[in-house]
Design a protein around this motif. Structure first.
Motif, PDB file in Angstrom:
ATOM      1  N   ARG A   1       0.840  -1.190   0.000  1.00 39.15           N
ATOM      2  CA  ARG A   1       0.000   0.000   0.000  1.00 39.15           C
ATOM      3  C   ARG A   1       0.880   1.247   0.000  1.00 39.15           C
ATOM      4  NH1 ARG A   1      -5.310   1.276   1.881  1.00 39.15           N
ATOM      5  NH2 ARG A   1      -5.486   3.404   2.691  1.00 39.15           N
ATOM      6  N   THR A   2       0.599   2.176  -0.923  1.00 38.93           N
ATOM      7  CA  THR A   2       1.340   3.436  -0.987  1.00 38.93           C
ATOM      8  C   THR A   2       0.890   4.343   0.152  1.00 38.93           C
ATOM      9  OG1 THR A   2       1.503   3.290  -3.378  1.00 38.93           O
ATOM     10  CG2 THR A   2       1.852   5.456  -2.407  1.00 38.93           C
ATOM     11  N   THR A   3       1.858   4.976   0.828  1.00 37.70           N
ATOM     12  CA  THR A   3       1.544   5.882   1.924  1.00 37.70           C
ATOM     13  C   THR A   3       2.163   7.250   1.661  1.00 37.70           C
ATOM     14  OG1 THR A   3       3.484   5.590   3.350  1.00 37.70           O
ATOM     15  CG2 THR A   3       1.783   3.879   3.447  1.00 37.70           C
TER      16      THR A   3
ATOM     17  N   LYS B   1      -4.952  13.221   6.885  1.00 38.08           N
ATOM     18  CA  LYS B   1      -4.131  12.038   6.658  1.00 38.08           C
ATOM     19  C   LYS B   1      -4.945  10.896   6.061  1.00 38.08           C
ATOM     20  CE  LYS B   1      -1.100   8.702   8.992  1.00 38.08           C
ATOM     21  NZ  LYS B   1      -0.489   8.308  10.302  1.00 38.08           N
TER      22      LYS B   1
ATOM     23  N   GLU C   1      -4.156   9.310   2.369  1.00 36.36           N
ATOM     24  CA  GLU C   1      -3.685   7.943   2.159  1.00 36.36           C
ATOM     25  C   GLU C   1      -4.676   7.145   1.327  1.00 36.36           C
ATOM     26  OE1 GLU C   1      -1.470   6.297   5.597  1.00 36.36           O
ATOM     27  OE2 GLU C   1      -0.079   7.460   4.369  1.00 36.36           O
TER      28      GLU C   1
ATOM     29  N   ALA D   1      -3.693   5.340  -2.153  1.00 32.71           N
ATOM     30  CA  ALA D   1      -3.918   3.896  -2.290  1.00 32.71           C
ATOM     31  C   ALA D   1      -4.772   3.578  -3.516  1.00 32.71           C
ATOM     32  CB  ALA D   1      -4.581   3.352  -1.027  1.00 32.71           C
TER      33      ALA D   1
END
Length: 365
Positions: free
Chosen positions: A3-5, A305, A309, A313
């Motif tokens: 998962r990209t954060t 945030k 995120e 994602a």
């Protein structure tokens, strides 16, 4: 899949970013006068916030004609370039990366900045309910209505593109990692894109091809001047303030993005409305933008945030920009990473003034 954060690194053209948190451009009006010169106070302000993966500076006029607010910085004089060099040196000394936002305000200006002459625009149409911030001889800043502008000639349009080109070259000379063109929020590029502000009958008005011509010619010039991978553009398809409501703007923006794609630009930066009951950008627009434009996409506008995120994602954005949270939280990436509370900015000190409400916000203990 991982998962990209917000805290993953990213390669943005030739610029390596340590995270995907972007400091959004915000006018703060702290330059040295006369001359609209960046100064040591501004260098301290940006250096405090250099833990962002990327800083995009406050909008910076590419010529005296491009100015619309008091105390905003320029990038056309030698003193301005030297002032910005001190800013970029401080940012780079602590590992930060920074792009300069280039702008021309067009009709969102006042004759006080232009020796008594009207501002310029694609067409001579006064923006309704639109004001600019002007500091008078008494030192007090006031909001003042914008007058009716005069229409640019084709030769003047060519000259403005040359001013942008020179501004980009000056930015690189001043040590910036790249430049972003302010193409949204009712300023000159946006004025060309929308039929409500552009009623020209020459090659720069009428059809979508013609209304996007100025933007495409401008971005082509900057890509030639400093390299496409050092150039981004901010667009605002769903923002309508400054008398800019236009039913054709969304397909026009997508048309522009498709025409810009072959240039290989670093990114498109979407300026999204961030007030209560503001229109949200629908997913079908985001998917279509991904289809026609293959560079990186930055989103900005009221993100926290969780929302940040989630959109990373989803794959519909690569970076997320934060504006007002960076005002009072110079260490915003750390606070987001650790779920620390966010301080609230003092609205009275946003524009003009000294270090108070500017560089005196502390990092979290």
């Amino acid at each position: 899949m991982t998962r990209t954060t917000l805290f993953d690194p990213l390669q943005l053209g030739t610029t390596a970013l340590r995270n995907r948190v972007v400091m959004a451009p915000m006018t703060r009006a702290r330059t040295t006068q006369p001359g609209d010169i960046p100064n040591d106070l501004m260098a301290e302000y940006y250096a405090q916030r250099a833990s962002a993966g990327l800083i995009v500076t406050e909008a910076t006029q590419i010529s005296p004609q491009g100015k619309g607010y008091s105390f905003t910085p320029g990038i056309f004089s030698a003193d301005q370039v030297a002032g910005w060099r001190a800013v970029t040196d401080r940012i780079h000394a602590v590992g930060g990366k920074v792009f300069l936002q280039l702008w021309h305000v067009g009709r969102v200006s006042h004759s006080v900045f232009h020796h008594g002459q009207p501002p310029v625009a694609p067409s001579a149409i006064q923006p309704k309910e639109t004001q600019v911030w002007i500091v008078g001889e008494d030192g007090v800043g006031r909001m003042v209505d914008c007058p009716t502008p005069r229409a640019l000639t084709a030769a003047e349009i060519t000259a403005i593109i040359a001013d942008f080109r020179k501004g980009a070259a000056n930015a690189i000379a001043a040590g910036f990692d790249g430049v972003e063109v302010h193409g949204g929020n009712g300023y000159l590029v946006d004025q060309f894109l929308r039929g409500v502000s552009n009623q020209r009958t020459d090659q720069y008005g009428g059809s979508r091809d013609n209304r996007t011509r100025f933007l495409v010619e401008l971005m082509t010039a900057l890509a030639e001047e400093v390299g496409a991978d050092k150039v981004g553009v901010r667009l605002a398809p769903y923002i309508t303030f400054k008398d800019m409501a236009d039913p054709d703007i969304v397909p026009t923006i997508l048309h522009a993005a498709e025409k810009l794609d072959p240039l290989g630009l670093a990114y498109i930066h979407l300026s999204e409305a961030d007030w209560d009951d503001a229109p949200s950008i629908p997913d079908d627009f985001r998917h279509e933008l991904r289809r026609v434009f293959h560079g990186k996409i930055i989103v900005a506008g009221g993100y926290d945030k969780a929302r940040a995120e989630a959109i990373l994602a989803s794959g519909l954005a690569d970076l997320v920009a934060f504006g007002r949270p960076f005002v009072a939280n110079p260490d915003l990436p750390q606070r987001l990473a650790r779920d620390l509370p966010l301080a609230q900015p003092d609205g009275a000190s946003l524009f003009g003034g000294n270090h108070e409400g500017y560089t005196d916000y502390p990092a979290h203990a």
